[in-house]
Motif scaffolding. Structure first.
Motif, PDB file in Angstrom:
ATOM      1  N   ARG A 136     -13.763  29.913   9.642  1.00 25.41           N
ATOM      2  CA  ARG A 136     -12.773  30.200   8.602  1.00 25.41           C
ATOM      3  C   ARG A 136     -11.556  29.314   8.782  1.00 25.41           C
ATOM      4  O   ARG A 136     -11.448  28.572   9.765  1.00 25.41           O
ATOM      5  N   VAL A 150     -12.498  43.611   8.364  1.00 24.63           N
ATOM      6  CA  VAL A 150     -13.247  42.385   8.682  1.00 24.63           C
ATOM      7  C   VAL A 150     -14.054  42.552   9.982  1.00 24.63           C
ATOM      8  O   VAL A 150     -15.185  42.080  10.093  1.00 24.63           O
ATOM      9  N   HIS A 182      -6.044  31.843   9.964  1.00 21.93           N
ATOM     10  CA  HIS A 182      -6.438  33.129  10.543  1.00 21.93           C
ATOM     11  C   HIS A 182      -6.402  33.148  12.069  1.00 21.93           C
ATOM     12  O   HIS A 182      -6.732  34.171  12.668  1.00 21.93           O
ATOM     13  N   ALA A 216     -16.247  35.039   3.356  1.00 23.67           N
ATOM     14  CA  ALA A 216     -15.685  36.348   2.987  1.00 23.67           C
ATOM     15  C   ALA A 216     -14.468  36.203   2.078  1.00 23.67           C
ATOM     16  O   ALA A 216     -13.346  36.513   2.477  1.00 23.67           O
ATOM     17  N   GLU A 240     -14.261  40.482  -0.241  1.00 21.30           N
ATOM     18  CA  GLU A 240     -13.235  41.326   0.380  1.00 21.30           C
ATOM     19  C   GLU A 240     -12.263  41.795  -0.705  1.00 21.30           C
ATOM     20  O   GLU A 240     -11.186  41.223  -0.899  1.00 21.30           O
ATOM     21  N   ARG A 247     -20.958  33.856   7.654  1.00 26.06           N
ATOM     22  CA  ARG A 247     -20.592  34.488   6.382  1.00 26.06           C
ATOM     23  C   ARG A 247     -19.430  33.769   5.763  1.00 26.06           C
ATOM     24  O   ARG A 247     -18.665  33.055   6.439  1.00 26.06           O
ATOM     25  N   TYR A 272      -7.093  44.101   6.114  1.00 28.15           N
ATOM     26  CA  TYR A 272      -8.033  43.002   6.326  1.00 28.15           C
ATOM     27  C   TYR A 272      -8.529  42.974   7.769  1.00 28.15           C
ATOM     28  O   TYR A 272      -9.733  42.933   8.042  1.00 28.15           O
ATOM     29  N   SER A 327     -11.612  36.737  -0.798  1.00 34.26           N
ATOM     30  CA  SER A 327     -10.953  37.824  -1.527  1.00 34.26           C
ATOM     31  C   SER A 327     -10.893  37.370  -2.980  1.00 34.26           C
ATOM     32  O   SER A 327     -10.410  36.266  -3.243  1.00 34.26           O
TER      33      SER A 327
END
Ligand code: GLU
Length: 492
Positions: free
Chosen positions: A204, A190, A208, A9, A43, A7, A186, A11
């Motif tokens: 990602r 998530v 993160h 994701a 998101e 995915r 988040y 924001s």
């Protein structure tokens, strides 16, 4: 591997950035490589910073890059009830707790710990509140209860670093799951979404990495299967600093506006960290065929605009002139005239396509052709010091243009016969070249002597495509009109 699902994701709190686009691309091609699915989740729980405009920009940019999701887009803002049901479960099972500490109190704790040289973490004041101390009419957040203990660690194998990354649980805060306004954080949302959407591989940015142990703890607490993680390193500017607006355009849309082709950007982004032997040119199909997380570099990638320009010129060059006309019309300003799909335009596009790096530059190089009036610059007069001989030449040149047979310019075939058109243009330009060389030798002139004045008269510029190609593209009437205008301009 079976049932791979990845995915992206984002924001919607900013335009789609080059770094985000690369992460999306990596996720997309990874899933496609294994015949899996790629999905998109917006998101948008930060209601203050999220906008519909940013969301539209992200979607348009992804679509432009051909990074399309396989399922309906998921919006976190529409899933608040789902998050609520999971946090209720964690509260009931004693894995989360209400915290009533005010911001001021938390700030005091933090500075005290910092002054004692300790890591500023939540002190656990509300960890063991008695039922009568819990008054939900007071402002509160919900925290996750991190399991602590000597030697307790949480970690994961990172598929890009190809190593196990481990964190000491004692170093991890009892992080907030639901904020005072009832909106999930988040880290909480998530996990619920990635688990319910059955994401198998989370690719990602490496900003993160420190969130990952918290998320893994939540997977554990909720009994969800833990996915694989791959953290992609940052993109840096030439100066080694994190890529930002200082380094030029950072949003995908900006590159689109500046006349980059999506194929070039996709090719550039995939090579920004990933390699397949020494190959540089990759179509999306080839990327999907060869892509592998193992071949992503562990170190930060350096953004190099020259390379992107090189790739862009490669893709422009390989395009059909008919497609280029459409692309140029797509990026034109609304006040500008569209290009017409005629043989003259096609001929010029074909001649220029190997000389430009962006579509914007392309459009600009066509100005002399698109605009009716050239408006010769006065500085040309002082720079070139034209004389009687030049005036004489222009008259002769005009007569020469008038004498060219009309058959050189008039194409009789169909506009759908692309090969026929290209051959006709090639033959016509060759004929103009021969006629022109005869004209020069009849008068004892050389190309070297006369090229500049013709170029100036027909285009107003010192640099232009080859003269024969210009004559063909402008046609007899426009050429004669320009030579007449230039004659008057220098004969002031
Ligand atoms: N919304 C997060 C971001 O834009 C997603 C991070 C993730 O992929 O987990 O940074």
């Amino acid at each position: 591997m079976n049932n791979i699902k990845t995915r992206f994701a984002p924001s919607p709190t900013g335009y789609l950035h080059i770094g985000g686009a690369r992460t999306a691309l990596f996720s997309y091609v990874y899933a496609k490589h294994f015949g899996g699915k790629f999905v998109l989740r917006i998101e948008d729980t930060d209601f203050e910073r999220s906008t519909k405009e940013f969301e539209a920009d992200i979607m348009d940019s992804l679509k432009w890059l051909s990074i399309m999701p396989d399922e309906d887009i998921v919006y976190q803002s529409q899933r608040l009830d789902i998050y609520k049901s999971y946090v209720d479960r964690l509260l009931k099972e004693g894995k989360a707790y209400y915290c009533f500490c005010s911001k001021e109190l938390l700030e005091e704790d933090r500075s005290r710990l910092a002054s004692e040289g300790k890591k500023p973490m939540y002190v656990g004041r509300c960890l063991n509140l008695k039922p009568d101390e819990i008054d939900l009419s007071k402002p509160h957040v919900i925290r996750f209860k991190v399991e602590r203990g000597q030697g307790l660690t949480t970690g994961f194998k990172d598929l890009i670093r190809n190593q196990f990354v481990s964190f000491n649980n004692n170093e991890i805060d009892d992080f907030v799951l639901v904020r005072e306004d009832g909106i999930p954080t988040y880290n909480f949302a998530v996990v619920i979404d990635d688990a319910l959407m059955e994401i198998t591989h989370i690719i990602r940015g490496d900003d993160h990495v420190s969130n990952t142990p918290k998320q893994i703890m939540l997977y554990g607490a909720l009994g969800f299967k833990i996915p694989e993680f791959a953290h992609v390193s940052m993109i840096l500017g030439q100066d080694g600093k994190r890529l930002s607006k200082r380094h030029g355009a950072t949003s995908v849309n900006q590159y689109k506006k500046e006349g980059f082709l999506p194929e070039a950007l996709v090719n550039y982004l995939i090579r920004l960290g990933w390699s397949h032997g020494n190959d540089e040119i990759f179509s999306m199909d080839e990327i999907i065929r060869y892509f592998d997380l193992k071949n992503i570099s562990k170190s930060a990638a350096i953004f190099n605009i020259e390379k992107l320009l090189w790739l862009n010129s490669h893709y422009i060059k390989s395009k059909d002139p008919f497609d280029i006309i459409n692309l140029l019309n797509d990026i034109k300003a609304s006040s500008e005239k569209p290009l017409i799909n005629d043989i003259q335009t096609v001929s010029l596009i074909d001649s220029l396509k190997s000389r430009v790096k962006t579509l914007a530059e392309f459009r600009q190089k066509l100005n002399f052709f698109i605009n009716e009036e050239l408006g010769y610059k006065a500085e040309l007069l002082s720079e070139f010091n034209f004389n009687e001989g030049d005036l004489f030449f222009l008259q002769e040149f005009k007569t020469f243009i008038g004498s060219l047979p009309d058959t050189i310019f008039n194409y009789k075939g169909g506009l759908n016969d692309k090969t026929g058109i290209i051959n006709f243009i090639k033959n016509s330009i060759e004929s103009i070249k021969q006629e022109f060389n005869n004209f020069l030798s009849r008068n004892n002139w050389t190309m070297k002597e006369k090229a500049m004045i013709i170029r100036l008269a027909l285009t107003g510029e010192r640099v232009s495509p080859p003269i024969f190609e210009i004559i063909f593209a402008l046609g007899k009437i426009r050429c004669i009109k320009r030579v007449t205008e230039f004659y008057e301009f220098i004969n002031l």
